[in-house]
Design an enzyme around this catalytic site. Structure first.
Site, mmCIF file in Angstrom:
data_model
loop_
_atom_site.group_PDB
_atom_site.id
_atom_site.type_symbol
_atom_site.label_atom_id
_atom_site.label_comp_id
_atom_site.label_asym_id
_atom_site.label_seq_id
_atom_site.Cartn_x
_atom_site.Cartn_y
_atom_site.Cartn_z
ATOM 1 N N GLY A 531 0.829 -1.202 0.000
ATOM 2 C CA GLY A 531 0.000 0.000 0.000
ATOM 3 C C GLY A 531 0.857 1.242 0.000
ATOM 4 O O GLY A 531 2.081 1.185 -0.154
ATOM 5 N N GLY A 534 3.542 1.088 2.726
ATOM 6 C CA GLY A 534 4.620 0.139 2.500
ATOM 7 C C GLY A 534 4.074 -1.269 2.335
ATOM 8 O O GLY A 534 2.878 -1.469 2.113
ATOM 9 N N LYS A 535 4.951 -2.251 2.453
ATOM 10 C CA LYS A 535 4.551 -3.650 2.286
ATOM 11 C C LYS A 535 3.915 -4.192 3.559
ATOM 12 O O LYS A 535 4.245 -3.778 4.670
ATOM 13 C CB LYS A 535 5.759 -4.504 1.909
ATOM 14 C CG LYS A 535 6.336 -4.194 0.532
ATOM 15 C CD LYS A 535 7.522 -5.095 0.217
ATOM 16 C CE LYS A 535 8.092 -4.774 -1.169
ATOM 17 N NZ LYS A 535 9.254 -5.634 -1.501
ATOM 18 N N ASP A 646 -10.702 7.212 3.545
ATOM 19 C CA ASP A 646 -10.182 6.335 2.492
ATOM 20 C C ASP A 646 -10.963 5.018 2.480
ATOM 21 O O ASP A 646 -10.378 3.929 2.500
ATOM 22 C CB ASP A 646 -8.694 6.078 2.722
ATOM 23 C CG ASP A 646 -7.991 5.563 1.456
ATOM 24 O OD1 ASP A 646 -8.570 5.717 0.356
ATOM 25 O OD2 ASP A 646 -6.886 5.010 1.566
#
Length: 855
Positions: A531, A534-535, A646
């Site tokens: 995302g 980060g991972k 979001d």
């Protein structure tokens, strides 16, 4: 001549007596005392009210001393009166000259922070007003800790007396060595008599009726709710009484929360005892009479046992025009308080406020110290609408026969203590631990006056508090959640973030070594997602606990801000339909967040492309309902709205039992109060889900989340992405294409082929209408998340009724399920007082909510 002088003097004396008559004096301005305790100069608070020093009101001032709090919690509304305190090492009193024939509000402000040369956890004391005991063996620190509040305001409505002075006496407890009393602020406000001579006791009627003389009783305010409306601050209260009115959402039982509405007509508040804002909003049961006949609109409150409580209902029917249009029954603790409540009939006209008082004795029944309030349509009188309505509710505790109002301190459970011990063992030196706790001992991180028994704790000792063997855990009417302070955890941060001590104590700290061991040194084979932060890696901690670990990408622009926001937000929140944050790591420029592992991945994975499993329509509905519950909690579960910002199908995760959980709070914002209406902010979010009004005006509201959720609803129905550039121009945006198709009557052509012919017409219509309303161009035209949730529940019921037709029951829903099952349903639906409940029995109960048969 002397006769004339005599007559003149008589007339003059009569005139003087008339001017000085106390009855006329009583018609003047109400008496008000606002004391900033331990503060010689006084000062003004955030509302502009002026507080004076307390020294001149003290009796034997040499038994006390002034103190200044070591730190200012960020949730304090102002320095005055909280940052200064009066500390008592011996029995000491305040004395006020008042008009004793009138009732007075007494408010006591406590900020159990760190003060020089005292340990706040050693403070236990009694407090009396005359012969009335208000507090006994009271610990403000323990209460604030157990209820996750930064400060406490106790409010009492003191009965009239024959005395013209008010003596407030603090007495340190003699049960504990070194105990002391303290107070930060005292407010005394003269009020008109608000109660009636005789209030009927629920459970007694006819010739054997039992009443209480409320006018002669002193009371403690337990709850004060603006039902169906938002928080009303003290400055917006009526008659200058400075009362706070809270949102009722957190106290509603189950998902059947009805609908809220607002008046669009003039209301005459002349007969009301609440502010106009209370009478201008209401909660009703909903538009469908068949649904309303089979459930009760119910609120549940935790209280102290073995006291009598006065419940004041505020009504104003601005929706109807004549009698017998809306008639309903009122139940209190499963007993009929009133069987024919016709607001217009009792008030005399539409749009006229009125109140209705009832009293009930709450006895200790196996620890279930609760008050249940339920409304149900009275079908026997055949009203025009099968519906019920409530605008406001106040609950007061009455003193007992010994003039006692004191309840026990809240209890810190063994589970909480274990979590405290687990967290504290990872802290560095005693010095760093103590500095961290100073900022959090008084408060927690959960939302406003939320449902009873919030269980997140910040403790300033590894030992338990003394005197916590009682079971009370109700949430006081004046509860304010602790929010992020600016202190940094000593020994944790390297200067890149400011994690509040409160948030740090509510989640576990992982060392970098633990994170690397859990992920096999960030092995790429363990990556389960990527995302903006980060991972995301799957991992195992503590031997066998599966977790998801989100590792920050150093080049990510979201990095530090998202890391801090996620911890601050999720450390405050525990809900069945929000992903749980277990802990975090910040070490050697590495930042990682540790979550519960969601075995079924994201919702998007199961909708299109390489979907693992094709979800049935019923599964999709249940998932949408779960996500809606999570968002509804964010919007209503705190003093201020939390806006996710979001919402999308990749941020709705599914656990092994297909329970939906909203995730990823890195972009979240704390929403506005009533006066602001929005948050002005730089536009962030995901294209395809982004609210066009937010994009245009850069003003964020909770309706922006509603818009995004509307896109999710169509994505679930149509099994296609929110944006698909490979399609023709008019079909690229799912939201635009769906709205256009709905207008043209061709929406059914967009349904996922796997669902064709498998959705009932009634369910499809309700679902589609709900999604369309979410996508309204203007936020004011969109429903609230509570309304969306109600409509989705109704859609599921329509689908379930088609699959399993069942004769409608005439029995009230409050009688359909035993007490324990209903409470289990309540815990699963709101999850305000506990972590997720994964036992088979509770899961079965949860399915009863999802499958709305007979409700």
């Amino acid at each position: 001549m002397s006769s004339c002088i005599h007559h003149f003097l008589v007339v003059f004396l009569v005139f003087v007596c008339f001017i000085l008559d106390p009855v006329d004096a009583a018609d003047g301005p109400a008496q008000k005392f606002l004391l900033s305790c331990g503060n010689q100069k006084g000062g003004a608070d955030a509302d502009g009210r002026k507080w004076e020093g307390d020294a001149k009101f003290l009796v034997k001032a040499d038994r006390s001393r002034e103190a200044k709090a070591d730190m200012q919690d960020s949730s304090l509304p102002s320095e005055i009166p909280f940052m200064s305190a009066r500390i008592f090492n011996a029995e000491t009193s305040y004395k006020f000259a008042i008009n004793g024939s009138n009732r007075h509000f007494l408010r006591l402000y406590f900020y159990p922070s760190s003060y020089p040369n005292v340990n706040i956890s050693n403070s236990y004391f009694a407090l009396n007003v005359g012969e009335t005991t208000l507090l006994n063996n009271f610990s403000a620190a323990l209460t604030a800790t157990a209820l996750s509040q930064a400060y406490i305001v106790k409010e009492y409505a003191l009965a009239p007396s024959d005395l013209n002075d008010l003596t407030v006496t603090f007495k340190p407890s003699d049960k504990y060595s070194g105990s002391f009393a303290f107070v930060n602020g005292i407010e005394v406000i003269e009020t008109p008599e608000m109660f009636d001579d005789n209030t009927g006791m629920v459970g007694f009627s006819g010739d054997s009726g039992v009443t209480i003389e409320a006018t002669k009783a002193s009371m403690e305010t337990m709850y004060r709710l603006n039902v169906g409306g938002q928080f009303i601050p003290p400055t917006n209260d009526s008659a200058g009484l400075m009362r706070s009115w809270y949102d009722d959402t957190a106290y509603i039982l189950g998902a059947s929360s009805g609908v809220t509405n607002a008046a669009n007509t003039t209301i005459d508040v002349g007969n009301g005892t609440a502010p106009l804002a209370v009478y201008s909003t209401a909660r009703t049961m909903g538009p469908d009479p068949n649904v309303n006949k089979n459930y009760n609109l119910t609120w549940v409150f935790q209280v102290d046992a073995n006291f009598t409580y006065l419940l004041r209902f505020h009504f104003c029917d601005y929706l109807d025009q004549k009698v017998n249009q809306r008639v309903f029954e009122i139940f209190i603790n499963n007993q009929t308080a009133l069987d024919t409540m016709d607001i217009i009939g009792l008030a005399g006209s539409a749009g006229s406020p009125m109140k209705k008082d009832f009293a009930i004795l709450v006895k200790d029944n196996k620890g279930d110290n609760e008050i249940w309030v339920a409304l149900h349509p009275n079908v026997s009188v055949k009203p025009e609408f099968y519906d019920a309505m409530l605008n406001g509710l106040e609950i007061f505790k009455l003193g007992d026969s010994k003039k006692n109002l004191a309840g026990p301190n809240p209890k810190i459970s063994d589970m909480m203590q274990k979590q405290i011990d687990h967290n504290t063992k990872d802290f560095g030196s005693k010095k760093s631990y103590k500095s961290a706790i100073i900022g959090g001992a008084a408060g927690g991180a959960a939302a406003f006056g939320i449902a009873a028994g919030l269980i997140f704790v910040i403790n300033n000792r590894k030992r338990k508090y003394p005197g916590q063997d009682s079971v009370s855990s109700w949430l006081p009417v004046y509860g304010h959640s602790h929010t992020a302070s600016k202190s940094t955890m000593s020994g944790r941060s390297h200067g890149s973030t400011n994690i509040s001590s409160d948030a740090a104590c509510n989640c576990r700290y992982f060392s970098l070594a633990e994170i690397k061991q859990a992920t096999k040194h960030f092995d790429e084979s363990h990556v389960i997602g990527v995302g903006g932060f980060g991972k995301v890696y799957r991992g195992v901690v503590d031997g066998n606990m599966k977790v998801a670990i989100k590792r920050s990408n150093p080049s990510s622009e979201q990095g530090v801000n998202e890391f801090q926001t996620e911890i601050e937000m999720l450390s405050k929140l525990r809900h069945r339909h929000l992903v749980s944050l277990i802990g975090y790591c910040e070490e050697d420029n590495e930042m990682a967040l540790v979550y519960d592992f969601m075995g079924k991945g994201t919702l998007r994975e199961h909708l299109y492309k390489n979907n693992k499993i094709t979800l049935t329509w019923k599964q999709r509905l249940e998932i949408c309902i779960g996500a809606a519950r999570g968002l509804h909690y964010l919007h209503t579960g705190a003093k201020y709205t939390i806006i996710h910002r979001d919402v999308k199908t990749t941020n709705i995760l599914l656990d092994d039992k297909w329970v939906a959980k909203v995730s990823d709070f890195g972009l979240s914002k704390t929403g506005p109060n009533m006066n602001q209406g929005h948050v002005s902010t730089v536009v962030k979010g995901s294209f395809g889900y982004l609210d066009p009004e937010y994009f245009r005006r850069q003003q964020l509201t909770e309706k922006s989340d509603v818009y995004s959720f509307g896109v999710v609803l169509f994505e679930v129905l149509c099994a296609r992405p929110a944006l698909n550039p490979s399609l023709p121009k008019e079909q690229v945006s799912l939201a635009d294409h769906a709205l256009r198709s709905a207008k043209n009557g061709t929406l059914e052509d967009m349904i996922d082929p796997h669902l064709k012919g498998k959705i009932s017409a009634e369910c499809f219509k309700k679902y589609a209408e709900t999604a369309e309303k979410c996508l309204a161009d203007h936020g004011t035209d969109r429903p609230s998340m509570g309304d969306v949730l109600w409509n989705l529940e109704f859609a599921l019921q329509l689908e379930s009724n088609l699959e399993n037709p069942k004769p409608a029951s005439n029995k009230r829903s409050i009688d359909l399920t035993d007490h324990n099952s209903i409470m289990a349903m309540h815990r699963n639906t709101l999850s305000l007082g506990s972590e997720d409940i994964d036992g088979s029995e509770d899961s079965e109960v949860f399915s009863q909510i999802v499958n709305q048969k007979g409700r």
